[in-house]
Scaffold this motif. Structure first.
Motif, PDB file in Angstrom:
ATOM      1  N   GLY A 130      19.047 -25.935  -5.035  1.00 55.05           N
ATOM      2  CA  GLY A 130      18.354 -25.633  -6.282  1.00 55.05           C
ATOM      3  C   GLY A 130      17.055 -26.402  -6.393  1.00 55.05           C
ATOM      4  O   GLY A 130      16.740 -27.252  -5.562  1.00 55.05           O
ATOM      5  N   SER A 131      16.288 -26.088  -7.424  1.00 57.70           N
ATOM      6  CA  SER A 131      15.032 -26.799  -7.645  1.00 57.70           C
ATOM      7  C   SER A 131      14.588 -26.597  -9.080  1.00 57.70           C
ATOM      8  O   SER A 131      15.110 -25.735  -9.789  1.00 57.70           O
ATOM      9  CB  SER A 131      13.942 -26.286  -6.690  1.00 57.70           C
ATOM     10  N   GLU A 132      13.643 -27.411  -9.478  1.00 53.90           N
ATOM     11  CA  GLU A 132      13.154 -27.331 -10.843  1.00 53.90           C
ATOM     12  C   GLU A 132      11.707 -27.824 -10.861  1.00 53.90           C
ATOM     13  O   GLU A 132      11.362 -28.743 -10.118  1.00 53.90           O
ATOM     14  CB  GLU A 132      14.025 -28.203 -11.752  1.00 53.90           C
ATOM     15  N   THR A 145      13.792 -30.959  -5.814  1.00 54.67           N
ATOM     16  CA  THR A 145      14.353 -29.962  -4.913  1.00 54.67           C
ATOM     17  C   THR A 145      15.645 -30.526  -4.363  1.00 54.67           C
ATOM     18  O   THR A 145      15.751 -31.724  -4.125  1.00 54.67           O
ATOM     19  CB  THR A 145      13.360 -29.598  -3.796  1.00 54.67           C
ATOM     20  N   THR A 158      19.027 -34.853  -3.570  1.00 51.62           N
ATOM     21  CA  THR A 158      17.961 -34.379  -4.440  1.00 51.62           C
ATOM     22  C   THR A 158      16.736 -35.267  -4.262  1.00 51.62           C
ATOM     23  O   THR A 158      16.846 -36.481  -4.357  1.00 51.62           O
ATOM     24  CB  THR A 158      18.400 -34.420  -5.915  1.00 51.62           C
ATOM     25  N   LYS A 176       9.243 -18.502  -9.485  1.00 53.88           N
ATOM     26  CA  LYS A 176      10.655 -18.513  -9.148  1.00 53.88           C
ATOM     27  C   LYS A 176      10.851 -17.434  -8.093  1.00 53.88           C
ATOM     28  O   LYS A 176      10.387 -16.306  -8.291  1.00 53.88           O
ATOM     29  CB  LYS A 176      11.493 -18.220 -10.396  1.00 53.88           C
ATOM     30  N   ASP A 189      16.388 -24.981 -13.251  1.00 51.34           N
ATOM     31  CA  ASP A 189      17.186 -24.803 -12.037  1.00 51.34           C
ATOM     32  C   ASP A 189      18.305 -23.787 -12.242  1.00 51.34           C
ATOM     33  O   ASP A 189      19.262 -24.038 -12.977  1.00 51.34           O
ATOM     34  CB  ASP A 189      17.772 -26.161 -11.629  1.00 51.34           C
TER      35      ASP A 189
ATOM     36  N   SER B 218      20.690 -30.373 -14.846  1.00 48.80           N
ATOM     37  CA  SER B 218      19.445 -31.015 -15.275  1.00 48.80           C
ATOM     38  C   SER B 218      19.349 -30.979 -16.792  1.00 48.80           C
ATOM     39  O   SER B 218      20.072 -30.227 -17.458  1.00 48.80           O
ATOM     40  CB  SER B 218      18.216 -30.306 -14.677  1.00 48.80           C
ATOM     41  N   LYS B 221      18.136 -27.682 -18.035  1.00 50.77           N
ATOM     42  CA  LYS B 221      19.218 -26.690 -18.085  1.00 50.77           C
ATOM     43  C   LYS B 221      20.087 -26.926 -19.329  1.00 50.77           C
ATOM     44  O   LYS B 221      20.582 -25.977 -19.945  1.00 50.77           O
ATOM     45  CB  LYS B 221      20.063 -26.760 -16.820  1.00 50.77           C
TER      46      LYS B 221
END
Lengths: 713, 713
Positions: A130-132, A145, A158, A176, A189, B218, B221
């Motif tokens: 996942g990532s944000e 990431t 992470t 995205k 994420d 997160s 989220k």
């Protein structure tokens, strides 16, 4: 901790290929150094671009590459952008020079990483989790990431980041997967690949500076890492500070001014490589309280225990103490010390639980600041409790056999080298137990350190007798191995000391001996070379055996199991032959060129092997002495951490004077071909007189130590 | 996933004590339900306060408590603040009514959690790792808290949160440890306890609303979870939606309108409790790709496999399919299915690897949407590969013995119940193997399912013969156990079927039988009651044995090993005696009051045992049938998920008519005292005619299934 660099080959361990026909697709912030196998890291990929921003994918060919310690520069030909990079410990400074003031951008891509694959849960590959991304202001972006897998098949790690710019971007777009969302500040994420494109249309002098900090804790901490380490915008200052920090370490070895630039470059590059791994992540452990030193990227101790660890111990013992305390801390919280660890996760073992050797090496060399009782508990965990599952993450695979039968049977993979390595691990464990007066453990494990003899089979191969050979769980020697099915018939192959069952008959990790043959591992008994010689038929037979080993090409310069082998002539009173072999090996395989190491560096293993031998010393890791060999420098001074100097002078050294004639230590004749660690750290001068022919006496009478017959405590 | 509630007892598993002399110190967002042992969670603690804000610590006594499904209200006496709570799946709505408009605050404390201790790495205690807080705007705070340990001694888990308010705070202060930093918006994670105090000085109507979302991924989220689930500020709407969601599940069991409120409350509370665990965290797995269902807080399957899982299977098979797919996914990524799991980490096993039973239960009941080949691989991992380390995290401890000797020897802790449980796990594995035509595995494991007999010792105790007893690794029965040292002498105690070696002689987890005696475990052979009866001396002896068991108080109503025991009379043709025991047990130990469960609920285990028996059914988990007993309701209708109804009518049921006289299924006489799952889900009516005396014939001739003698596939 941060190791920025250009990525142009997703399957290269460093992300980088010297091949200029491979386009750079980004500069990522985390890499390991000098590793093999599947790749790890390559996270938080940034890229300066110009012009067309319609696609997430952006890449360019390169030229004008320039590399210095702490510095990398390149021109991205597609857009004519010059990128310069320098770095502090946990933050990186990027300096971009575009070709125009407008239509420029920086891409921050959280969906890139090395060894990406479509194969779900593919072994040794990295898997995206996942990532944000969050655009926090017009000069700052934060996010993370998350990736799992890689060489050690580890669980998810992470990498958090914060990126700040020296001037505001005019607009931005986040994405995205492949879809752009103009002006949407966050991508939360949901398991997607995300990133941000930051648009600069009025750059002053076409120049843009960016600082990126990383953290394994949080993106706010990544920001803090920038603020702590690179508070202002002076690229040259950061570069200078980084180089000064390195100089402090590298200058602990000083060679004579007349030394050739080639040899100096080989030595100092080797020292630099050695110090890159494992990685100091103190304060950045996401798994438990950050109240002690924390190191990651042991990759793998199997590679580095022989020469990297001893070199760090010699030049930077404080660092080695911190590394060992981190190993013990990992045992206390994760259950086992690693043999390898990366991305905050243990894995994988190749043979032994070699942290035992690292700890014994520190113990016998008198390193303070380590709780050796706790260290013994950590070693006992390895030696007594099977690690479970597929037995490749940590501890000792096949331990049930080893503790029941005295060897690992062919019921388990890698039975040959596991038995050999556990024997030496047990010796190291026993030495620490002895030192701290734990008699019970000492007696058990000094006895077990003879276990290699349980696989010693009195057979002949190419003129030599006696080899470590596979044995089944019923105690029967194994003469043939299952190898494939051809034309409907199951195929057996005769197993000999030169057989290599992997990867043709079985998987890479599934053979009798890991990455080497019985010929190589049968010489790898570092605690008891005397018994090895006896079992091989005595001095003459062993001399012949060693010569056959090197002359027939059974020796593999590019891998660790044979690291000590060229020095073994010392144990039959022939250090001159060790010298000959070592110089042949170095001259044929090492140089200051880009390909100046035979194969990959194995996290500094090759480099440290070279550095030691160039200085005229080589350690037998886990034991307290160094073998003395002919140095490559007329004078080498070790500036020891406590202020003392130890100087190695090679008197009359020349291309022709390549043999050791005589040695003095602090002015007194020195007949032994090895020297104790304590003699070195006491400071002093070792004068090695070189000549055209070997000495008749030096190194001939007092042979280097082997396991004593009486095991008194 | 979010389970908000008041915390007033840091050592209570729920954080809550009914004792009103214990002050509330906060409302935290994550709890487990009905567990024992050391506590877990209790994270992100919030507290409305008034007046004095000089200290991080703030607590108040309480009154006016009100509890409903999805609703909790309390008055904090110290400040006269009314707090009301309702919740959606992943976000909580707090409604505060202060006593004045000014000098009010909300505290968000990231340094609180249950079972805090000063003992470093204390077993079953939680250990603080780190936290972070960021005041994002004058209506929003984000951050996280990270804790490790707790009951399952798990690795670190992170609870991220976002809190939003319906009106801006005028000012704020963050803190680190005990020091306040007024107006400092962030506290970066350096391993310290942090939090934020938000000051409101002009509250409209003295009222303040707050929404908190949590996430394990997160804080953004967590914010998204609020936005998705509680987009506006209508407390009552959220409460209504939550209650409607629960109604949808609870109404799948409908009882007759004349049922007493007491009995109905018992039944529906039990159903509610059963559905609280494990916890649906789909999309919130921080460890690997979120592309399938993910459940956490299996706590423990050892507790829940017997009745919770079968009840979920019966009422909500879709949920059970998702749970099992999550178990398989955990195996695929973490290496083993859990027997217990919490905070995204497997741990700990108490006896068997009982996911085998859960999977077999689903398989024999025909649940679709599960890849049973993968499930078999997961079970085989348990059965064939020792889990390593201290063997308490997952898999089967002592497996080396079990697979070599056919039983777990006294070299390992919990050798008695491990052997008994592995035998049944093996039976369940064999049933799945058989069903998918894996003959090889079937033959191996159906044979192993007799392994309990290897510990069956023909000794007498209190008039009964034959007990599961400890045996050493050499095959010798163990007659005495080491128990403490008194007055300088090592002390041995005779070991009998009533002995309880824990916790007096050895640690809680270190006895021969976990949390029970040999008397209890010797009756726990759910796959082969027929052989158990034979080995116990036949029907008469077994009847006497069961009576002794209950009459002498060897039965423990508050723990799972004896869950099936009161139903065992069915296997000697005396379901009337099962009925008597069951009704005695329920009437003496269960009620609708606060203490209406004997001991803690073990994640719904007690509750589901009760719910089944009140409906007149009880499953033998892992097998396809339910034992029929006398219900507590005149009519119970199961509204099955596919639209069919199955009704259980208890004709003439009254306090005096407590025996089953006769049974019909869909109008036809039904002589068996058990019914197949397939008969229930086909829909229909089971009429149970009740009378003052037991039937002479019903349930006497066709006994419930046991392992057949011929093991044909």
């Amino acid at each position: 901790m941060i190791k920025p660099g250009p990525d142009n080959d997703v399957h290269a361990n460093s992300g980088y290929s010297a091949d200029t026909t491979k386009a750079i697709y980004g500069f990522s912030q985390v890499h390991v150094s000098g590793t093999g196998g599947g790749a790890k890291y390559g996270n938080v990929s940034v890229m300066p671009i110009s012009g067309n921003f319609e696609s997430v994918k952006q890449e360019s060919f390169r030229d004008d590459e320039k590399v210095q310690l702490g510095y990398y520069a390149v021109r991205l030909k597609k857009w004519n952008i010059k990128t310069e990079i320098t770095t502090s410990d946990r933050a990186t400074f990027y300096k971009f020079k575009y070709s125009s003031e407008g239509k420029n951008a920086v891409k921050i891509d959280l969906g890139r990483y090395l060894d990406e694959t479509d194969i779900k849960n593919g072994r040794e590959t990295q898997q995206f989790v996942g990532s944000e991304v969050e655009v926090v202001s017009d000069t700052e972006v934060r996010g993370y990431t998350k990736v799992r897998g890689g060489w050690n098949n580890g669980s998810a790690y992470t990498v958090y980041f914060a990126a700040v710019f020296d001037q505001p971007f005019g607009s931005f777009s986040t994405w995205k997967q492949q879809t752009f969302f103009p002006n949407q500040a966050t991508q939360v994420d949901d398991g997607s690949k995300t990133g941000a494109m930051l648009f600069f249309n009025h750059l002053k002098n076409k120049s843009l500076n960016m600082k990126i900090g990383i953290s394994f804790i949080s993106s706010l901490k990544a920001k803090q890492n920038i603020n702590n380490e690179i508070p202002d915008w002076q690229f040259d200052k950061v570069l200078t500070e980084t180089q000064q920090k390195w100089d402090k370490i590298l200058q602990r070895v000083e060679v004579d001014k007349d030394a050739s630039p080639e040899k100096k470059m080989m030595l100092y590059t080797a020292l630099y490589h050695t110090m890159l791994m494992p990685v100091d992540r103190t304060g950045e452990n996401p798994l438990w309280e950050n109240d002690g030193p924390y190191y990651d990227d042991f990759y793998a101790i199997w590679d580095t225990y022989r020469s990297s660890s001893p070199l760090i111990t010699l030049l930077d013992p404080k660092r080695q103490v911190a590394i060992i305390n981190a190993l013990i801390d990992i045992y206390k919280h994760d259950g086992y010390m690693p043999d390898a660890r990366s991305g905050n996760c243990n894995g994988r073992t190749q043979g032994g639980s070699n942290a035992e050797i690292v700890i014994a090496d520190a113990f016998v060399k008198g390193l303070k600041g380590i709780n050796y009782k706790e260290a013994l508990n950590a070693m006992l965990k390895d030696a007594m409790y099977p690690p479970g599952g597929n037995e490749e993450k940590e501890g000792r695979g096949g331990l049930v056999d080893y503790n029941r039968l005295g060897y690992v049977s062919t019921d388990y993979v890698r039975s040959g080298n596991r038995t050999v390595e556990y024997s030496y691990d047990d010796y190291c464990l026993a030495m620490v137990a002895k030192g701290i007066k734990r008699k019970g453990e000492y007696w058990r494990f000094i006895k077990q350190s003879d276990n290699w003899q349980n696989l010693w089979r009195d057979i002949e191969n190419n003129g030599s007798r006696g080899f470590i050979m596979p044995k089944d769980a019923h105690g029967k020697w194994v003469d043939s191995i299952l190898c494939n099915v051809n034309n409907g018939r199951i195929n057996y192959l005769k197993y000999t000391p030169l057989s290599q069952d992997w990867p043709n008959c079985v998987c890479w990790w599934c053979g009798i001996f890991y990455e080497a043959s019985s010929w190589e591992y049968s010489l790898s008994i570092p605690h008891d070379v005397a018994t090895l010689i006896k079992k091989s038929g005595g001095n003459e037979a062993f001399l012949k055996r060693l010569n056959t080993f090197f002359d027939n090409g059974y020796y593999n310069v590019g891998n660790e199991p044979s690291f000590l082998s060229p020095d073994l002539y010392h144990w039959i009173g022939r250090p001159d032959l060790s010298n000959e072999r070592i110089h042949q090996i170095i001259d044929a395989n090492y140089s200051s060129k880009r390909d100046g190491i035979p194969g990959n560096d194995d996290s500094g293993a090759m480099s440290s092997w070279l550095a030691f031998h160039m200085m005229g010393l080589y350690p037998n890791a886990g034991q307290s002495y160094y073998l003395i060999n002919a140095p490559y420098f007329k004078e080498t001074t070790l500036h020891l951490p406590d202020g003392k100097d130890f100087t190695i002078k090679a008197k009359n050294l020349s291309d022709k004077n390549k043999y050791i004639k005589a040695v003095t230590l602090n002015g007194k004749p020195y007949e032994k071909a090895w020297i104790e660690h304590s003699d070195i750290i006491a400071g002093g001068t070792l004068v090695i007189e070189m000549g055209r022919t070997p000495s008749e006496t030096w190194g001939k009478n007092q042979l280097p130590p082997s396991k004593p017959d009486d095991n008194k405590i």
